[in-house]
Design a protein around this motif. Structure first.
Motif, PDB file in Angstrom:
ATOM      1  N   GLY A  39       0.940  -1.222   0.095  1.00  0.00           N
ATOM      2  CA  GLY A  39      -0.029  -0.389   0.070  1.00  0.00           C
ATOM      3  C   GLY A  39       0.539   1.236  -0.211  1.00  0.00           C
ATOM      4  O   GLY A  39       2.017   1.211  -0.566  1.00  0.00           O
ATOM      5  N   ALA A  64      -8.553   5.491  -3.236  1.00  0.00           N
ATOM      6  CA  ALA A  64      -8.693   4.464  -2.661  1.00  0.00           C
ATOM      7  C   ALA A  64     -10.455   3.970  -3.320  1.00  0.00           C
ATOM      8  O   ALA A  64     -10.515   3.446  -3.400  1.00  0.00           O
ATOM      9  CB  ALA A  64      -9.226   4.477  -1.950  1.00  0.00           C
ATOM     10  N   ARG A  67      -9.291   4.335  -7.367  1.00  0.00           N
ATOM     11  CA  ARG A  67      -8.476   3.380  -7.592  1.00  0.00           C
ATOM     12  C   ARG A  67      -7.552   4.190  -8.497  1.00  0.00           C
ATOM     13  O   ARG A  67      -6.491   3.811  -9.383  1.00  0.00           O
ATOM     14  CB  ARG A  67      -8.276   1.979  -8.330  1.00  0.00           C
ATOM     15  N   SER A  71      -2.705   2.266  -8.875  1.00  0.00           N
ATOM     16  CA  SER A  71      -3.745   1.655  -9.836  1.00  0.00           C
ATOM     17  C   SER A  71      -2.213   1.608 -10.698  1.00  0.00           C
ATOM     18  O   SER A  71      -1.738   2.440 -11.537  1.00  0.00           O
ATOM     19  CB  SER A  71      -4.339   1.506 -10.187  1.00  0.00           C
ATOM     20  N   SER A  79      -9.292  -6.093 -11.878  1.00  0.00           N
ATOM     21  CA  SER A  79      -9.271  -5.320 -10.446  1.00  0.00           C
ATOM     22  C   SER A  79     -10.863  -6.425  -9.422  1.00  0.00           C
ATOM     23  O   SER A  79     -10.467  -5.639  -8.059  1.00  0.00           O
ATOM     24  CB  SER A  79     -10.407  -3.732 -11.179  1.00  0.00           C
ATOM     25  N   ILE A  82      -8.463  -7.346  -6.546  1.00  0.00           N
ATOM     26  CA  ILE A  82      -7.304  -6.450  -5.575  1.00  0.00           C
ATOM     27  C   ILE A  82      -9.097  -5.964  -5.167  1.00  0.00           C
ATOM     28  O   ILE A  82      -9.505  -5.191  -4.852  1.00  0.00           O
ATOM     29  CB  ILE A  82      -6.816  -5.803  -6.851  1.00  0.00           C
ATOM     30  N   LYS A  83      -8.727  -5.284  -3.740  1.00  0.00           N
ATOM     31  CA  LYS A  83      -9.274  -5.090  -2.965  1.00  0.00           C
ATOM     32  C   LYS A  83      -8.596  -4.026  -2.399  1.00  0.00           C
ATOM     33  O   LYS A  83      -7.138  -3.493  -1.404  1.00  0.00           O
ATOM     34  CB  LYS A  83      -9.680  -6.287  -1.100  1.00  0.00           C
ATOM     35  N   TYR A  84      -9.497  -2.529  -2.052  1.00  0.00           N
ATOM     36  CA  TYR A  84      -8.194  -0.550  -1.597  1.00  0.00           C
ATOM     37  C   TYR A  84      -9.419  -0.959  -0.615  1.00  0.00           C
ATOM     38  O   TYR A  84     -10.657  -1.118  -0.050  1.00  0.00           O
ATOM     39  CB  TYR A  84      -8.704  -0.101  -2.504  1.00  0.00           C
ATOM     40  N   HIS A  96      -4.789   0.946   1.721  1.00  0.00           N
ATOM     41  CA  HIS A  96      -4.127  -1.013   1.682  1.00  0.00           C
ATOM     42  C   HIS A  96      -4.277  -1.191   0.758  1.00  0.00           C
ATOM     43  O   HIS A  96      -5.759  -1.648   0.482  1.00  0.00           O
ATOM     44  CB  HIS A  96      -4.094  -0.972   3.011  1.00  0.00           C
ATOM     45  N   ILE A  97      -3.765  -2.014  -0.656  1.00  0.00           N
ATOM     46  CA  ILE A  97      -4.036  -2.760  -0.922  1.00  0.00           C
ATOM     47  C   ILE A  97      -3.799  -4.388  -0.993  1.00  0.00           C
ATOM     48  O   ILE A  97      -2.594  -5.060  -0.724  1.00  0.00           O
ATOM     49  CB  ILE A  97      -2.815  -2.536  -2.622  1.00  0.00           C
ATOM     50  N   THR A  98      -4.998  -5.395  -0.828  1.00  0.00           N
ATOM     51  CA  THR A  98      -4.114  -6.515  -0.532  1.00  0.00           C
ATOM     52  C   THR A  98      -5.204  -7.108  -1.999  1.00  0.00           C
ATOM     53  O   THR A  98      -6.044  -7.197  -3.058  1.00  0.00           O
ATOM     54  CB  THR A  98      -5.915  -7.204   0.542  1.00  0.00           C
ATOM     55  N   VAL A 108      -0.012  -6.370  -7.994  1.00  0.00           N
ATOM     56  CA  VAL A 108       0.324  -5.510  -6.599  1.00  0.00           C
ATOM     57  C   VAL A 108       1.342  -4.995  -6.749  1.00  0.00           C
ATOM     58  O   VAL A 108       1.762  -3.805  -6.864  1.00  0.00           O
ATOM     59  CB  VAL A 108      -0.522  -5.683  -5.695  1.00  0.00           C
TER      60      VAL A 108
END
Length: 259
Positions: A39, A64, A67, A71, A79, A82-84, A96-98, A108
């Motif tokens: 992140g 967030a 994105r 990104s 997409s 991937i969670k923001y 935080h990017i997971t 990522v």
């Protein structure tokens, strides 16, 4: 002794904005990697500047949501995987990017590594020698205090902090353990420090061995940087110029706490 370390790589760089140089000095941007992604965190340098802090929070909340700025084209292919997550911090905010799978995770982390590289992820630190030896000593800050003199020892499995420094910093003692060395066994206490930093390369929430170790007194240093710290970075030593180049490396095997 096996230290249970919770770490996160944080490389401090000035935030690139469309403002002037004075505006740049108001913010610091951190990119970090962890086993689930990584992140970006932005914080203001002046805790009293509430307007700048709110501007940072607004910008990262928008980033967030849309994105944007966090990104890449490759990430956009995944997409759905991937969670923001936006989160306020005391001095700003973070995104935080997971990632849900390995392909998305690679996208990522490639993006975050590029951002680190693009903004100068490496840090050069001038070192000194101990007497007429080739032993390298680097300046290290602990809990944002110091700098303290640490022996850079690539052959040591564990980092050690002198008991005197630990007591001066009022670091609470943890459990006791035994550190096995070629010079004999050493009784240590394991203590959690908030930050351990060389130049701009920093680890957060580090468990370190604290001991009254005769070698530290003999070499007139405050600690030893061993493999548990150094393996998280690419270390290059230029003995002629007396500088150590440090770059982040290998986030995947880390055991991490959120930065």
């Amino acid at each position: 002794m096996k230290a249970n370390l919770g770490m996160a790589i944080v490389i401090l760089v000035l935030l690139s904005t469309s403002g002037n140089a004075q505006e740049h000095e108001k913010r610091v941007r951190n990119f970090y990697l962890d086993k689930n992604g990584g992140g970006m965190e932005v914080r203001v340098t002046d805790p009293k500047d509430k307007q700048a802090r709110e501007e940072v929070r607004h910008e990262l909340q928008q980033a967030a949501r849309t994105r944007s700025a966090v990104s890449s084209l490759e990430m956009q292919k995944y997409s759905d995987d991937i969670k923001y997550r936006y989160e306020k911090t005391a001095l700003g905010a973070r995104v935080h990017i997971t990632a849900k799978n390995q392909v998305a995770l690679r996208a990522v982390q490639d993006f975050l590594r590029f951002q680190m590289s693009d903004t100068g992820r490496g840090t050069e630190v001038t070192f000194s020698f101990i007497g007429q030896t080739s032993l390298v000593v680097v300046p290290v800050t602990v809990n944002n205090r110091g700098p303290y003199k640490f022996l850079l020892d690539t052959g040591a499995s564990n980092s050690i902090l002198s008991e005197g420094v630990a007591e001066n910093l009022q670091i609470p003692a943890g459990r006791t353990d035994t550190l096995y060395t070629t010079g004999g066994n050493i009784r240590v206490t394991l203590r959690e420090i908030q930050t351990l930093q060389i130049g701009d390369a920093r680890l957060n929430h580090v468990e370190i061995a604290v001991a009254t170790f005769g070698l530290l007194k003999t070499l007139a240093v405050d600690g030893i940087l061993g493999g548990d710290y150094l393996r998280r970075f690419k270390i290059s030593i230029d003995y002629d110029k007396q500088v150590v180049q440090i770059e982040p490396c290998c986030p995947e095997p880390m055991s991490l706490l959120a930065v």
